[in-house]
Design an enzyme around this catalytic site. Structure first.
Site, PDB file in Angstrom:
ATOM      1  N   ASP A  70       0.843  -1.203   0.000  1.00 17.21           N
ATOM      2  CA  ASP A  70       0.000   0.000   0.000  1.00 17.21           C
ATOM      3  C   ASP A  70       0.873   1.248   0.000  1.00 17.21           C
ATOM      4  O   ASP A  70       2.070   1.175   0.281  1.00 17.21           O
ATOM      5  CB  ASP A  70      -0.975  -0.002   1.191  1.00 17.21           C
ATOM      6  CG  ASP A  70      -0.301  -0.333   2.523  1.00 17.21           C
ATOM      7  OD1 ASP A  70       0.941  -0.395   2.582  1.00 17.21           O
ATOM      8  OD2 ASP A  70      -1.023  -0.517   3.510  1.00 17.21           O
ATOM      9  N   ASN A 137      -8.089  -0.807  13.761  1.00 24.52           N
ATOM     10  CA  ASN A 137      -9.471  -0.811  13.255  1.00 24.52           C
ATOM     11  C   ASN A 137      -9.745  -2.052  12.388  1.00 24.52           C
ATOM     12  O   ASN A 137     -10.771  -2.140  11.726  1.00 24.52           O
ATOM     13  CB  ASN A 137      -9.764   0.465  12.456  1.00 24.52           C
ATOM     14  CG  ASN A 137      -8.913   0.567  11.190  1.00 24.52           C
ATOM     15  OD1 ASN A 137      -8.060  -0.272  10.942  1.00 24.52           O
ATOM     16  ND2 ASN A 137      -9.147   1.598  10.409  1.00 24.52           N
ATOM     17  N   HIS A 139      -7.945  -3.036   9.753  1.00 25.46           N
ATOM     18  CA  HIS A 139      -7.542  -2.968   8.337  1.00 25.46           C
ATOM     19  C   HIS A 139      -6.352  -3.887   8.057  1.00 25.46           C
ATOM     20  O   HIS A 139      -5.564  -4.200   8.948  1.00 25.46           O
ATOM     21  CB  HIS A 139      -7.261  -1.523   7.896  1.00 25.46           C
ATOM     22  CG  HIS A 139      -5.992  -0.908   8.395  1.00 25.46           C
ATOM     23  ND1 HIS A 139      -5.813   0.458   8.466  1.00 25.46           N
ATOM     24  CD2 HIS A 139      -4.821  -1.424   8.845  1.00 25.46           C
ATOM     25  CE1 HIS A 139      -4.609   0.735   8.915  1.00 25.46           C
ATOM     26  NE2 HIS A 139      -3.983  -0.400   9.153  1.00 25.46           N
ATOM     27  N   GLU A 144      -9.624  -0.503   4.493  1.00 25.86           N
ATOM     28  CA  GLU A 144     -10.236   0.049   5.690  1.00 25.86           C
ATOM     29  C   GLU A 144     -11.636  -0.530   5.877  1.00 25.86           C
ATOM     30  O   GLU A 144     -12.285  -0.908   4.890  1.00 25.86           O
ATOM     31  CB  GLU A 144     -10.346   1.577   5.536  1.00 25.86           C
ATOM     32  CG  GLU A 144      -9.021   2.297   5.367  1.00 25.86           C
ATOM     33  CD  GLU A 144      -8.287   2.508   6.684  1.00 25.86           C
ATOM     34  OE1 GLU A 144      -8.163   1.552   7.468  1.00 25.86           O
ATOM     35  OE2 GLU A 144      -7.836   3.633   6.913  1.00 25.86           O
TER      36      GLU A 144
HETATM   37  C1  F6R Z   1       1.448  -1.081   6.293  1.00 28.08           C
HETATM   38  C2  F6R Z   1       0.077  -1.582   6.353  1.00 28.08           C
HETATM   39  C3  F6R Z   1      -0.763  -1.471   7.559  1.00 28.08           C
HETATM   40  C4  F6R Z   1      -0.093  -1.975   8.827  1.00 28.08           C
HETATM   41  C5  F6R Z   1      -1.030  -1.838  10.024  1.00 28.08           C
HETATM   42  C6  F6R Z   1      -0.343  -2.217  11.328  1.00 28.08           C
HETATM   43  O1  F6R Z   1       2.001  -1.338   4.995  1.00 28.08           O
HETATM   44  O2  F6R Z   1      -0.369  -2.076   5.382  1.00 28.08           O
HETATM   45  O3  F6R Z   1      -1.947  -2.207   7.329  1.00 28.08           O
HETATM   46  O4  F6R Z   1       0.279  -3.311   8.668  1.00 28.08           O
HETATM   47  O5  F6R Z   1      -1.500  -0.527  10.124  1.00 28.08           O
HETATM   48  O6  F6R Z   1       0.688  -1.303  11.560  1.00 28.08           O
HETATM   49  P1  F6R Z   1       1.685  -1.514  12.761  1.00 28.08           P
HETATM   50  O7  F6R Z   1       2.432  -2.772  12.497  1.00 28.08           O
HETATM   51  O8  F6R Z   1       2.570  -0.298  12.740  1.00 28.08           O
HETATM   52  O9  F6R Z   1       0.865  -1.609  13.996  1.00 28.08           O
END
Ligand code: F6R
Length: 245
Positions: A70, A137, A139, A144
């Protein structure tokens, strides 16, 4: 519906080593794997462990193709806050993967470019492995809530929760881009294997909902349970369920 394989590890370091074990075994059987690589804090220990193993000559990844999961919409690839830059610094370069084996998501978010990206991945045989984290959340990538399992690669509006949780990387919540492009759940679900990693008490509630609750668009990560091969690695702080069998 296949059941995910859940491993509850003592702490973050043990989780990172267990993740690196899994990826190392995967790479031995599939040296030219097509791997979707998440950024975010959680997989960084795993990536560092892989890099150490490569440094000790225990791991070879030069044939891997890396797919960016992403990206913030419209961000320049050389912007230090771009997720592509983060993936390069944490995974691609330390593992000695040639730069031309990195496939960015179409950051302009144009629907036809995104659809062509999905078709091309499909024609090439899909992803072999997706290394994913989970947002508070629910995702995955920037799928999302609500996101349904047929969601394609696309431009999305970030939710206030995601904007908040990325504020630290942008200095202030006001500076966080409001839109992003993400590989869709549909593409991720066709990955041969999915590795989902979660760590820490802030993920405890959402991990239970994703892994043990109903599969629902409101918790996009819950749809990963439709995958034929979902492995979940959590540390004890992030786990509130029964001891997995
Ligand atoms: C990042 C991504 C996000 C993270 C998620 C968890 O490329 O796709 O979905 O994997 O927000 O983030 P952390 O590991 O920082 O808690």
């Amino acid at each position: 519906m296949p059941s995910p394989r859940i491993d509850v590890l003592d702490d973050y370091d043990v989780l990172s080593r267990a993740g690196a074990d899994m990826v190392s075994v995967f790479l031995r059987s599939t040296p030219a794997a097509r791997i979707v690589v998440a950024t975010g804090a959680t997989p960084m220990g795993l990536y560092r462990e892989l890099a150490h193993r490569r440094g000790r000559g225990e791991l070879e990844a030069a044939e891997v193709t890396v797919f960016q999961l992403d990206e913030y919409a419209g961000i320049a690839p050389d912007d230090r806050r771009s997720l592509l830059g983060w993936a390069r610094r944490s995974f691609v370069e330390p593992l000695g993967i040639p730069p031309d084996r990195v496939v960015p998501v179409p950051t302009d978010g144009d629907p036809e470019t995104c659809a062509e990206y999905d078709r091309e991945v499909e024609r090439a045989g899909g992803y072999d492995l997706a290394i994913l984290g989970i947002g508070r959340n629910g995702h995955v990538g920037f799928n999302e809530p609500p996101s349904d399992p047929s969601a394609p690669t696309r431009l999305v509006e970030l939710t206030p929760e995601s904007i908040d949780s990325n504020a630290a990387y942008w200095g202030d919540v006001e500076h966080v881009p409001r839109r992003a492009v993400t590989i869709g759940l549909a593409g991720l679900l066709r990955s041969r294997t999915i590795l989902l990693v979660a760590s820490g008490g802030s993920k405890r509630e959402i991990v239970q909902r994703a892994v043990l609750g109903p599969m629902t668009d409101e918790v996009p990560a819950s749809h990963l349970r439709a995958s034929a091969d979902l492995r979940v690695l959590v540390d004890r702080a992030a786990w509130d369920g029964p001891e997995p069998a």
